[in-house]
Scaffold this motif. Structure first.
Motif, short mmCIF file in Angstrom:
data_model
loop_
_atom_site.label_atom_id
_atom_site.label_comp_id
_atom_site.label_asym_id
_atom_site.label_seq_id
_atom_site.Cartn_x
_atom_site.Cartn_y
_atom_site.Cartn_z
N ILE A 1 0.86 -1.18 0.00
CA ILE A 1 0.00 0.00 0.00
C ILE A 1 0.90 1.23 0.00
O ILE A 1 1.75 1.38 0.87
N VAL A 2 0.69 2.10 -0.98
CA VAL A 2 1.54 3.28 -1.09
C VAL A 2 1.31 4.23 0.07
O VAL A 2 2.24 4.68 0.72
N GLU A 3 0.05 4.55 0.34
CA GLU A 3 -0.28 5.46 1.45
C GLU A 3 -1.72 5.21 1.87
O GLU A 3 -2.61 5.06 1.04
N VAL A 4 -1.95 5.15 3.18
CA VAL A 4 -3.29 4.89 3.70
C VAL A 4 -3.39 5.50 5.09
O VAL A 4 -2.40 5.57 5.82
N GLY A 5 -4.58 5.93 5.45
CA GLY A 5 -4.81 6.44 6.80
C GLY A 5 -4.89 5.29 7.79
O GLY A 5 -5.22 4.15 7.43
N GLY A 6 -4.59 5.55 9.04
CA GLY A 6 -4.60 4.52 10.07
C GLY A 6 -5.95 3.85 10.24
O GLY A 6 -6.05 2.64 10.36
N ALA A 7 -7.01 4.64 10.23
CA ALA A 7 -8.36 4.09 10.40
C ALA A 7 -8.73 3.20 9.21
O ALA A 7 -9.32 2.13 9.39
N GLU A 8 -8.37 3.61 8.02
CA GLU A 8 -8.67 2.82 6.82
C GLU A 8 -7.89 1.51 6.83
O GLU A 8 -8.42 0.45 6.50
N LEU A 9 -6.62 1.56 7.23
CA LEU A 9 -5.80 0.34 7.30
C LEU A 9 -6.39 -0.62 8.34
O LEU A 9 -6.50 -1.82 8.08
N ALA A 10 -6.79 -0.10 9.49
CA ALA A 10 -7.39 -0.95 10.52
C ALA A 10 -8.67 -1.60 9.99
O ALA A 10 -8.91 -2.79 10.23
N TYR A 11 -9.48 -0.85 9.27
CA TYR A 11 -10.73 -1.40 8.72
C TYR A 11 -10.43 -2.48 7.69
O TYR A 11 -11.08 -3.53 7.67
N GLN A 12 -9.43 -2.26 6.83
CA GLN A 12 -9.05 -3.27 5.84
C GLN A 12 -8.58 -4.55 6.52
O GLN A 12 -8.91 -5.66 6.08
N MET A 13 -7.82 -4.43 7.61
CA MET A 13 -7.37 -5.61 8.35
C MET A 13 -8.56 -6.34 8.98
O MET A 13 -8.61 -7.57 8.98
N TYR A 14 -9.51 -5.58 9.49
CA TYR A 14 -10.72 -6.16 10.09
C TYR A 14 -11.50 -6.96 9.06
O TYR A 14 -11.86 -8.12 9.29
N VAL A 15 -11.75 -6.37 7.90
CA VAL A 15 -12.49 -7.05 6.84
C VAL A 15 -11.74 -8.29 6.36
O VAL A 15 -12.33 -9.35 6.13
N HIS A 16 -10.42 -8.17 6.24
CA HIS A 16 -9.61 -9.31 5.81
C HIS A 16 -9.72 -10.46 6.82
O HIS A 16 -9.91 -11.62 6.43
N ALA A 17 -9.62 -10.15 8.10
CA ALA A 17 -9.74 -11.18 9.13
C ALA A 17 -11.12 -11.83 9.10
O ALA A 17 -11.24 -13.05 9.24
N LEU A 18 -12.18 -11.04 8.91
CA LEU A 18 -13.53 -11.59 8.81
C LEU A 18 -13.64 -12.57 7.66
O LEU A 18 -14.31 -13.61 7.78
N SER A 19 -12.97 -12.28 6.56
CA SER A 19 -13.05 -13.16 5.38
C SER A 19 -12.45 -14.53 5.66
O SER A 19 -12.74 -15.50 4.95
N PHE A 20 -11.61 -14.64 6.70
CA PHE A 20 -11.02 -15.92 7.08
C PHE A 20 -11.75 -16.56 8.26
O PHE A 20 -11.29 -17.54 8.82
N GLY A 21 -12.89 -15.97 8.65
CA GLY A 21 -13.69 -16.56 9.71
C GLY A 21 -13.41 -16.06 11.11
O GLY A 21 -13.93 -16.62 12.08
#
Length: 70
Positions: free
Chosen positions: A9-29
């Motif tokens: 990721i070139v540049e991302v805000g902290g809140a957006e990165l945390a949300y992306q990690m959350y969604v990614h983890a949900l996708s794995f159950g």
């Protein structure tokens, strides 16, 4: 806060990165619980942690501690 050194990721805000990690983890159950934990007990034989919170007790093999700021 902008994060500029996260792999892939070139540049991302902290809140957006945390949300992306959350969604990614949900996708794995993964499941997420929000509670105020009062006690943590670890069984040295099974390595299972029991967390006692205001809303319930939880058993898990891993704990991520996020204390936040005020």
């Amino acid at each position: 806060l902008e994060i500029q050194n996260w792999p892939g990721i070139v540049e991302v805000g902290g809140a957006e990165l945390a949300y992306q990690m959350y969604v990614h983890a949900l996708s794995f159950g993964a499941t997420f619980e929000a509670d105020e934990i009062k006690e943590i007990h670890t069984d040295d034989t099974t390595h299972v942690h029991t967390l006692v919170g205001n809303n319930a007790s939880y058993q898990t093999k891993a704990v991520i501690l996020a204390t936040g700021t005020q």
